[in-house]
Write an enzyme that holds these catalytic residues in place. Structure first.
Site, short mmCIF file in Angstrom:
data_model
loop_
_atom_site.label_atom_id
_atom_site.label_comp_id
_atom_site.label_asym_id
_atom_site.label_seq_id
_atom_site.Cartn_x
_atom_site.Cartn_y
_atom_site.Cartn_z
N CYS A 9 6.54 28.69 57.55
CA CYS A 9 7.65 28.90 57.77
C CYS A 9 9.06 29.58 56.36
O CYS A 9 8.91 28.50 56.00
CB CYS A 9 7.94 27.64 58.74
SG CYS A 9 9.96 27.55 58.83
N CYS A 65 11.83 28.20 56.64
CA CYS A 65 11.77 26.49 55.62
C CYS A 65 12.34 26.44 54.27
O CYS A 65 12.88 25.90 53.64
CB CYS A 65 10.54 26.06 56.92
SG CYS A 65 9.95 25.55 58.20
#
Length: 107
Positions: free
Chosen positions: A32, A35
């Site tokens: 991600c 993230c």
């Protein structure tokens, strides 16, 4: 101030969030992009709130039960728990000031 966010698992989650100390949980995954952007911010917050709050990261790929129980569909999702209850939910990579302000409100 170097802090270290703790690694949270499906197994350790329930016990950890019972704390009367606020617990910030970063639901994330290796693949991600957002993230990875917010990861260093979460680590900084872990240092700044040492002794005042617990900061941890839960890898949604390695631990699917907890994210499923909260219906987490997009990551990063950050949740703040206090005394076993979720008190804040932040979805997406937000500025550090937003996270610290929300966490500060529960310290």
């Amino acid at each position: 101030m170097a802090g270290k966010a703790i690694e949270i698992t499906d197994a350790s989650f329930a016990e950890l969030i019972k704390s009367e100390t606020p617990v910030l949980v970063d639901f994330w995954a290796e693949w991600c992009g957002p993230c990875k952007m917010i990861g260093p911010v979460v680590e900084e917050i872990a240092g700044e709130f040492e002794g005042k709050a617990i900061v941890g990261k839960l890898d949604v790929d390695a631990n699917s039960n907890v994210p499923a129980s909260f219906g987490i569909r997009s990551i990063p999702t950050l949740m703040i728990f206090k005394g076993g209850a979720m008190v804040e939910k932040i979805v997406g990579a937000v500025p550090k000031s937003v996270l610290t302000q929300k966490l500060e409100a529960h310290v």
